[in-house]
Design a protein around this motif. Structure first.
Motif: not given
Length: 248
Positions: A64-75, A77-89
Motif C-alpha cells: 500500500l502507498p501509505s500504511a502501518e500495522p494494527f496488531l491485536v488479538d480480537l479474542s 477484549l482487554d487488549a483492544i483499547a490499549p492497542a488502539f491507544a498505542a497507535l497514537g492517532l
C-alpha cells in the motif's frame, strides 16, 4: 490467535503519512474482504492494517502507498483499547469491521465455549473497538462500516452461532447508527457468499468438494461497495447494503 501485548509505537514517517491522507482502520485486513477494502481505500487513505499475524499484516502494508500495522488479538477484549491507544492517532476517518469467525455446527453439538468464542470476535470485539474509536470518529465526522452477512437476515440449519453473531451485529450497528446520527455515519454491508479462504473452508465443512469460486461474489465487489459508502456526500449516508450472488 496470538495476543500482541506490546504494540510498537508508530514511526515518524507513519505520522507524516497520516497528516497527508484521511485514516482508515480495517480489521481482518490481511486477507479476503478486508484486504480488498484495504487495497481500494489505500488509493487515497492511510490504512491501519488490522490482523494478528505480523508477517501477513506486514505483507499487506508493503503493498500500500501509505500504511502501518494494527496488531491485536480480537479474542482478547482487554487488549483492544490499549492497542488502539498505542497507535497514537490524532484523527480517524473510517473504521471497517471486517475480521470475523465462521463455521457451521448444529445447536445440539455446540458447546458454550464455541458460542462464546464466535460472539467474542464477531460482536464483543466490534463493540469494544468501536467504543475506543468513537471520540476520534466524532471529531472527524467519520464513518463505521460493519461487514455483516446475508446470515444477518436469516438463519439455516447449522448456522446458529454464525447467524446469531450476525443478527447481533446488525442490531448493534442499527443502534449505533441512531445513537451517532449527525456525528458519525454508520453502514451495515451484507454480502452473500464471497470467494474467500473462509468460504472454501465453509464449503468443505458442508461436504462440497467441488468448489467453484466463480459463482460467488468477489472480494473486489465488496471493496467497491465500501468505496461507494465512503465517498458519499456529507449530507447522505448509506445505511445498509445487501449484495447477493447472481446464482443461488
Amino acid at each position: 490467535m496470538t495476543a500482541q501485548s506490546s504494540p510498537a509505537a508508530p514511526s515518524s514517517s507513519a505520522h507524516q503519512a497520516r497528516d497527508a491522507r484521511p485514516v482508515a482502520l480495517i480489521t481482518g485486513a490481511s486477507r479476503g474482504i478486508g484486504a480488498a477494502i484495504a487495497e481500494e481505500l489505500g488509493q487515497d487513505h492511510h490504512i491501519l492494517v488490522g490482523g494478528t499475524n505480523p508477517a501477513t499484516v506486514d505483507a499487506v502494508v508493503q503493498t500500500l502507498p501509505s500504511a502501518e500495522p494494527f496488531l491485536v488479538d480480537l479474542s482478547d477484549l482487554d487488549a483492544i483499547a490499549p492497542a488502539f491507544a498505542a497507535l497514537g492517532l490524532s484523527g480517524l476517518d473510517v473504521l471497517v469491521h471486517s475480521a470475523g469467525l465462521a463455521w457451521m455446527n448444529p445447536v445440539a453439538e455446540t458447546s458454550p465455549s464455541q458460542f462464546q468464542e464466535m460472539f467474542t470476535v464477531n460482536v464483543f470485539a466490534v463493540a469494544e473497538l468501536t467504543r475506543a474509536a468513537l471520540p476520534l470518529l466524532r471529531g472527524s465526522s467519520g464513518q463505521v462500516l460493519s461487514i455483516n452477512s446475508g446470515a444477518g437476515f436469516t438463519a439455516g440449519a447449522g448456522s446458529s452461532m454464525y447467524s446469531g453473531t450476525k443478527f447481533a451485529l446488525r442490531a448493534m450497528t442499527d443502534a449505533l447508527r441512531e445513537e451517532e446520527r449527525g456525528a458519525v455515519k454508520v453502514t451495515s454491508i451484507h454480502p452473500g457468499r464471497v470467494d474467500t479462504d473462509m468460504q472454501v473452508a465453509l464449503q468443505e465443512s458442508m461436504g462440497n468438494q467441488n468448489y467453484d469460486g466463480g459463482i460467488y461474489i468477489s472480494p473486489r465487489a465488496i471493496a467497491e461497495a465500501a468505496r461507494t459508502v465512503v465517498d458519499m456526500e456529507d449530507a447522505s449516508m448509506v445505511e445498509s447494503i445487501s449484495i447477493r450472488p447472481v446464482q443461488k
